[in-house]
Design a protein around this motif. Structure first.
Motif, short mmCIF file in Angstrom:
data_model
loop_
_atom_site.label_atom_id
_atom_site.label_comp_id
_atom_site.label_asym_id
_atom_site.label_seq_id
_atom_site.Cartn_x
_atom_site.Cartn_y
_atom_site.Cartn_z
N LEU A 130 0.02 1.13 -2.82
CA LEU A 130 0.33 1.61 -1.36
C LEU A 130 -0.93 1.48 -0.31
CD1 LEU A 130 2.60 4.63 -2.38
CD2 LEU A 130 3.27 2.30 -1.14
N VAL A 131 -2.11 1.31 -0.95
CA VAL A 131 -3.38 1.20 -0.32
C VAL A 131 -4.03 -0.12 -1.23
CG1 VAL A 131 -3.59 3.21 0.74
CG2 VAL A 131 -4.75 3.02 -1.64
N SER A 132 -5.17 -0.87 -0.51
CA SER A 132 -5.90 -1.56 -1.30
C SER A 132 -6.55 -1.09 -2.43
CB SER A 132 -7.10 -2.25 -0.38
OG SER A 132 -7.80 -3.02 -0.78
N ASP A 133 -6.68 -2.02 -3.60
CA ASP A 133 -7.28 -1.44 -4.89
C ASP A 133 -8.82 -1.33 -4.52
OD1 ASP A 133 -4.98 -2.36 -5.94
OD2 ASP A 133 -5.48 -4.40 -6.63
N MET A 138 3.48 3.83 3.36
CA MET A 138 2.32 2.94 3.80
C MET A 138 2.70 2.23 5.18
SD MET A 138 0.79 -0.40 1.47
CE MET A 138 1.58 -1.80 2.29
N LEU A 139 1.66 2.28 6.11
CA LEU A 139 1.65 1.71 6.99
C LEU A 139 0.82 0.52 7.39
CD1 LEU A 139 1.31 5.05 9.46
CD2 LEU A 139 3.54 3.91 9.10
N PRO A 140 1.00 -0.30 8.44
CA PRO A 140 0.33 -1.81 8.49
C PRO A 140 -1.04 -1.37 8.60
CG PRO A 140 2.06 -1.73 9.91
CD PRO A 140 2.09 -0.20 9.63
N GLY A 141 -2.05 -1.99 7.75
CA GLY A 141 -3.46 -2.20 7.88
C GLY A 141 -4.10 -1.16 7.60
N MET A 142 -5.51 -1.12 7.62
CA MET A 142 -6.66 -0.14 7.35
C MET A 142 -7.66 -0.57 8.31
SD MET A 142 -8.21 0.93 3.63
CE MET A 142 -9.69 1.97 3.83
N THR A 143 -7.98 0.29 9.17
CA THR A 143 -8.88 -0.18 10.24
C THR A 143 -10.27 -0.01 9.94
OG1 THR A 143 -8.91 2.30 11.15
CG2 THR A 143 -7.30 0.71 12.10
N ASP A 144 -10.58 1.00 8.87
CA ASP A 144 -11.94 0.78 8.31
C ASP A 144 -12.11 1.46 7.11
OD1 ASP A 144 -12.01 3.72 8.74
OD2 ASP A 144 -12.67 3.45 10.67
N HIS A 145 -13.16 1.82 6.48
CA HIS A 145 -13.47 1.93 4.89
C HIS A 145 -12.77 3.60 5.07
CE1 HIS A 145 -15.48 -1.34 3.42
NE2 HIS A 145 -16.05 -1.43 4.55
N SER A 146 -12.91 4.42 5.94
CA SER A 146 -12.51 5.89 6.13
C SER A 146 -11.19 6.25 6.37
CB SER A 146 -13.57 6.50 6.98
OG SER A 146 -13.26 6.27 8.49
N LYS A 147 -10.32 5.33 6.62
CA LYS A 147 -9.02 5.72 7.05
C LYS A 147 -8.11 4.93 6.01
CE LYS A 147 -10.64 8.12 10.35
NZ LYS A 147 -10.81 9.48 10.42
N LEU A 148 -6.87 5.62 6.03
CA LEU A 148 -5.85 5.04 5.02
C LEU A 148 -4.51 4.58 5.90
CD1 LEU A 148 -5.76 7.71 2.14
CD2 LEU A 148 -7.36 5.44 2.23
N GLY A 149 -4.09 3.65 5.71
CA GLY A 149 -2.84 3.33 6.42
C GLY A 149 -1.74 3.77 5.75
N VAL A 150 -1.54 5.22 5.74
CA VAL A 150 -0.45 5.87 5.23
C VAL A 150 0.13 6.71 6.00
CG1 VAL A 150 -1.20 5.28 2.65
CG2 VAL A 150 -1.78 7.60 3.87
N ASP A 151 1.34 7.33 5.77
CA ASP A 151 1.99 8.36 6.49
C ASP A 151 1.23 9.83 6.35
OD1 ASP A 151 4.51 9.34 8.04
OD2 ASP A 151 4.47 10.39 6.15
N GLU A 152 0.85 10.21 7.46
CA GLU A 152 0.31 11.62 7.13
C GLU A 152 1.11 12.63 6.53
OE1 GLU A 152 -1.39 15.08 10.35
OE2 GLU A 152 -1.13 13.15 11.00
N GLN A 153 2.35 12.81 6.97
CA GLN A 153 2.97 13.84 6.14
C GLN A 153 3.33 13.71 4.52
OE1 GLN A 153 6.73 15.16 8.16
NE2 GLN A 153 5.67 14.82 10.23
N GLY A 154 3.38 12.31 4.61
CA GLY A 154 3.42 11.90 2.91
C GLY A 154 2.08 12.08 2.10
#
Length: 232
Positions: free
Chosen positions: A110-113, A18-34
């Protein structure tokens, strides 16, 4: 490897899923390789549920990597994913794998519910217009909305003699609200224009990230594996 093991591996590597924040509805604040590893895990699970052996190949791996990159690229302001290609090439499998991966992420906080993927067959969408409550809920669904087999539904339906265009209206409304979508289709660009009209396809081209599937027909390959005598 399950998601718990994957998270522990990433921690040992000094990385976090998990990375900080989620900028909009379509993006996930997670690591790309993970996320790539998680999507591949989910993809394998979908294949295993069909009791078919998963055979890794560069085309499928490439599609998974493209999806993970798009979902984590905050610099890309597009908010629709189009999975296109001929039948039985892995489009629906990847869509359902994405849904499973999002469920794992939310289950492990790891992301919002409210992050998820709701998948509907394109023909089912046409029937939901009969209920204003169901239809309005669909238009405003806050996370990813999946349309499976776009192009199999009638482009126009009649209600009390009036022509209605459910999928066109759905795409238009979610375009206005910038709400994310993922679509699978067997139609090429010319067929999409004929089916949806130039105005809708123009909007799709603006908001969509296309992942083209070029695999062989997996169902055909599976059939031959169960009927080797047919090859002779």
């Amino acid at each position: 490897m399950d998601i718990k093991t994957l998270v522990e591996v990433l921690k040992r590597q000094g990385r976090a899923l998990m990375l900080p924040g989620m900028t909009d509805h379509s993006k996930l604040g997670v690591d790309e390789q993970g996320l790539t590893a998680l999507l591949e895990m989910a993809y394998r699970k979908q294949v295993a549920m069909r009791r078919v052996a998963y055979v890794p190949n560069n085309l499928t791996t490439g599609a998974i990597k493209k999806l993970a990159h798009f979902l984590t690229d905050n610099g890309d302001n597009r908010f629709m994913i189009v999975l296109d290609g001929s039948t039985a090439t892995g489009k629906t499998t990847l869509m359902t794998a994405m849904r499973q991966a999002l469920r794992w992420l939310t289950d492990h906080r790891l992301v919002s519910d409210d992050v998820g993927l709701r998948i509907l067959d394109a023909t089912k969408i046409c029937t939901l217009m009969d209920s204003s409550r169901d239809w309005n809920e669909l238009l405003s669904w806050p996370s990813y909305l999946g349309i499976e087999d776009l192009g199999c539904e009638p482009a126009e339906i009649l209600r009390w003699g009036n022509p209605l265009y459910p999928v066109r209206e759905l795409i238009t409304e979610r375009y206005k609200l910038r709400l994310p979508m993922v679509v699978s289709t067997n139609l090429d660009s010319d067929q999409l224009r004929e089916h949806l009209g130039l105005r809708i396809v123009s909007r799709m081209n603006e908001m969509a990230f296309y992942i083209h599937f070029e695999n062989e027909d997996f169902r055909k390959l599976a059939w031959y594996s169960h009927h080797p005598e047919a090859k002779n």
